[in-house]
Each structure stands twice: as C-alpha cells, then as structure tokens.
Enzyme design. Structure first.
Site, PDB file in Angstrom:
ATOM      1  N   TYR A   1      60.018  35.538  59.646  1.00  0.00           N
ATOM      2  CA  TYR A   1      58.587  35.389  59.406  1.00  0.00           C
ATOM      3  C   TYR A   1      58.297  35.452  57.913  1.00  0.00           C
ATOM      4  CZ  TYR A   1      53.549  35.965  60.237  1.00  0.00           C
ATOM      5  OH  TYR A   1      52.183  35.800  60.249  1.00  0.00           O
TER       6      TYR A   1
ATOM      7  N   HIS B   1      51.038  29.985  62.192  1.00  0.00           N
ATOM      8  CA  HIS B   1      51.432  30.189  60.796  1.00  0.00           C
ATOM      9  C   HIS B   1      50.473  29.515  59.813  1.00  0.00           C
ATOM     10  CE1 HIS B   1      55.422  32.246  61.154  1.00  0.00           C
ATOM     11  NE2 HIS B   1      55.300  31.772  62.388  1.00  0.00           N
TER      12      HIS B   1
ATOM     13  N   SER C   1      50.038  42.815  70.409  1.00  0.00           N
ATOM     14  CA  SER C   1      49.819  44.217  70.769  1.00  0.00           C
ATOM     15  C   SER C   1      49.494  45.045  69.540  1.00  0.00           C
ATOM     16  CB  SER C   1      51.059  44.766  71.476  1.00  0.00           C
ATOM     17  OG  SER C   1      52.222  44.612  70.661  1.00  0.00           O
ATOM     18  N   SER C   2      50.034  44.657  68.384  1.00  0.00           N
ATOM     19  CA  SER C   2      49.784  45.434  67.159  1.00  0.00           C
ATOM     20  C   SER C   2      48.323  45.333  66.733  1.00  0.00           C
ATOM     21  CB  SER C   2      50.699  44.947  66.035  1.00  0.00           C
ATOM     22  OG  SER C   2      50.526  43.565  65.792  1.00  0.00           O
TER      23      SER C   2
ATOM     24  N   ASP D   1      44.901  37.438  64.275  1.00  0.00           N
ATOM     25  CA  ASP D   1      45.020  38.297  65.446  1.00  0.00           C
ATOM     26  C   ASP D   1      43.844  39.260  65.548  1.00  0.00           C
ATOM     27  OD1 ASP D   1      47.404  36.983  65.693  1.00  0.00           O
ATOM     28  OD2 ASP D   1      48.655  38.692  65.131  1.00  0.00           O
TER      29      ASP D   1
ATOM     30  N   GLY E   1      55.903  42.924  71.903  1.00  0.00           N
ATOM     31  CA  GLY E   1      56.919  41.976  71.481  1.00  0.00           C
ATOM     32  C   GLY E   1      56.865  40.630  72.158  1.00  0.00           C
TER      33      GLY E   1
ATOM     34  N   LEU F   1      51.719  38.443  71.887  1.00  0.00           N
ATOM     35  CA  LEU F   1      50.334  38.563  72.348  1.00  0.00           C
ATOM     36  C   LEU F   1      49.543  39.561  71.504  1.00  0.00           C
ATOM     37  CD1 LEU F   1      50.965  38.528  76.195  1.00  0.00           C
ATOM     38  CD2 LEU F   1      50.356  36.619  74.711  1.00  0.00           C
TER      39      LEU F   1
END
Length: 386
Positions: free
Chosen positions: A228, A36, A131-132, A176, A126, A129
């Site tokens: 979030y 964060h 994935s998006s 990311d 989810g 890691l």
C-alpha cells in the site's frame, strides 16, 4: 444493532463494574468504486454498510483513559497527557489516536476528563470493509458528544484520517471515515477528496432487485506496511514527474504524455488512478441516467485495472471476481486497499444462491481457504446506538 449495543454495554459493565454513559456506533464501508484515488485527491464512491463497531463509554473523574475490546482481555491504561502517536501501539492506537487527533483539531485536552471505553464490532477485520475507520468514527462521535466538542462530521472524518496516518502509521486517505460518518440508507457517498464536498447519491439496489455480495477471502493485508505504501509513493513520484501537485490535476487526456514521460511501472500506476477517477464519475452519471443494472461493466473494469495496472490483487480475489461474473453477477471487483481482503459482486437476488455456490466450489477446487460470503446493504452513518 440492538444486540451489538447490548453486548457492548455488558462488556463495559463487566470490565469497569459500572454502567456506560452511552453507546455509539459507526459502520464499516464498502467502496463501490474508486480505489486508491482518495489519497490522490480524486473521487470515490463508497457506502456505509449494515455492520458496525460500537463503543460503550463513560467519563471518569480523573485524567486516566482505559480502553478494552471484546477481542482481547487487555486493558490499555494511559494518562490523557501521555497520549501521543509515539506512545501508541497495537489495536489501541486506533481509539487513542483519535484522542490525540481531536486535540490537533482544536479540542482542549487539558479541560476534559478521562474515560473508560469498551469496543465491540461485527465488521470483519482485514476484509477490506474498513473495520479500522469504524473504530475511529465511533470513538470520535462518542467523545464529541461526551466532551461537548461541537465538531461536524467532515471535521471528524479528518480526525479519523489523521489518527490512522500518524498514530497507526497507515498512509490512507479520507474515504473510509467519510463513508462511515456521512452514509445514508440505500445510498452511496460521492466524495471529492480534494474539496471534501460530498453528495449522497441514491443507489436503488433494492427497487432493482439487486444485492451486493461480499466475498471475504481471508487473505490478510496490512496497510501500514508493504505494498500500500509503495503504491502511494509511486503515485506521488508520478505526480512530481508530470509536474503537478497531485494526480487529481491530470485526467485521461494526459495519458499519452504520461506514457512518454514515465517509466512503465509508474505509468501503469498512474493510468489506474486516472481511469479510476473517470470510472467513478461514469458510475455516478450512469446511476442517475440508467439505474444500477447499468454499472456492472464499470465495476469489472475497475478490477481489471487494479489487477493489471496497479497490481494489488491476489489469486483469491481474481478467482472470486471471475467466478462471480461467470455465474451471472452484473459486475464484480476487489474492494479495499488490496493484497487480500474482500471482493464484491453486484448480483440479482434471484441469482444470489447460484453465484455464491459457484464461488464456494471454485475456492474448494483450488484448495483455497473457504471464503465468508454475505450480503451488505447501504446504511446510515455513525450515531448513538441507543
């Protein structure tokens, strides 16, 4: 990767009855430390992992885009001129959001053809890691090559972030995408999220006989809603009340003033960010001076801060961390945005089985869903897959 690439090619051919022009890959990531902090212009230290998303893609002769995935029978079809954040929804907002975002970064979308694309992946969804981001980066690298855009990796990271923020609606930072695009084997990316300066730092896990164990709790989380976004709003509020544009403008020496200025909840949110930034700096310095065996306490301190100050852990993540440490892990923490997903544990190879068995037994004793346990290694960033 060859198996996943072959699978994506076959999926493309099955859906579109022709061969793709190529296959491109982008890895998921583990954030070793620095949670964060990215959207607060701070420091992060992720690495790309040896699990990836691949996209098989070929241009069309018209201005239609068709996108499919191995996980659904849907074919999403849209005209290039219709791609806007308001027109996108569901899983296809990730790849199609990249198309829109490329235009925002200078690509002339009136001068490029449509395309067909098929997406496959072995990055767990989810699990924290990313994935998006793997989808976004695979698509951005593919389109940069096919459309001849000439965009560098740092720009593509910003493209992916914009797509996720505006098209998907998740208020994430740039960590990311940067990890997925800039990663290197057995190294992590030390990223300054304000300047976007990135330095690749050797990890030395293999030489030290260490592995990183991922414990996917199967507790689902959604970044586009809920906690979030609330944590990000708390950080922005704390920065305003402290009179700075970003929490990056503060450090641990400002905590006494923050305690006097802020309400208790906001103060604890800010304390996590300021101490987490310091932990990232300390981790990089410790790796350089003492090696990976010495970073365990920093990882564990990060988890305690997320549990107590940022309040983004859940019982399953706490159990994973506590059990791994009790069974001999050097350090452990939850990773990702929180409220579910995965924990990581830095473990000596000789103790991997004992730590894994202890975690599985602890989850069974609490009647929690059986977690998936697997190791990851630091891998190279996005590229062509064949």
């Amino acid at each position: 990767m060859s198996e996943l690439s072959t699978r994506a090619r076959a999926g493309f051919t099955e859906r579109f009855t022709r061969e793709p022009a190529g296959v491109w890959r982008a890895p998921g990531r583990v954030n070793l430390i620095g949670e964060h902090t990215d959207y607060n212009d701070g420091f992060v230290f992720p690495f790309a992992i040896d699990r990836s998303t691949v996209v098989a893609l070929a241009p069309r002769e018209d201005r239609i885009i068709q996108v499919t995935t191995a996980y659904t029978d849907d074919i999403v079809r849209i005209g290039l001129d219709e791609v806007t954040p308001a027109a996108l929804a569901g899983w296809s907002a990730y790849p199609l959001g990249v198309v829109w975002a490329l235009g925002e970064f200078g690509a002339d979308l009136t001068a490029v053809p449509g395309f067909d694309a098929h997406i496959d992946s072995d990055v767990p969804i989810g699990a924290g890691l990313s994935s998006s981001a793997a989808i976004e980066c695979a698509v951005s690298v593919a389109l940069t090559e096919v459309w001849g855009l000439g965009l560098d990796r740092q720009t593509l990271a910003r493209v992916g972030q914009l797509a996720e923020n505006k098209a998907v609606g998740a208020p994430t930072g740039i960590m990311d995408q940067s990890a997925s695009l800039l990663g290197m084997k057995d190294a992590a990316v030390f990223l300054d999220c304000r300047s976007l300066d990135a330095e690749v730092i050797p990890l030395g896990f293999e030489a030290a006989g260490l592995v990183l164990l991922v414990i996917n709790t199967h507790v689902s989380h959604a970044h586009a809603t809920g906690g979030y976004a609330d944590r990000r709003a708390s950080c922005e509020r704390g920065a305003r009340e402290m009179g700075v544009s970003s929490l990056r403008d503060l450090d641990v020496d400002d905590l006494d003033r923050a305690a006097r200025t802020l309400d208790d909840v906001t103060f604890r949110r800010i304390r996590h960010i300021l101490t987490e930034n310091q932990r990232v700096l300390d981790t990089v310095r410790t790796l350089r001076l003492e090696g990976p065996e010495a970073i365990g306490a920093l990882l564990t301190a990060s988890h305690l801060s997320m549990r107590d100050d940022f309040e983004i852990s859940v019982p399953e993540l706490d159990l994973a961390v506590d059990t791994a440490l009790a069974a001999g892990a050097i350090g452990a923490r939850m990773t990702g945005g929180g409220f579910g997903g995965a924990a990581i544990a830095l473990v000596r190879v000789a103790e991997l089985s004992a730590v894994s068995d202890a975690v599985l037994a602890a989850f069974a004793a609490q009647n929690f869903t059986t977690p998936d346990l697997f190791t990851v290694t630091a891998a190279d960033g996005a590229s062509g897959a064949d």
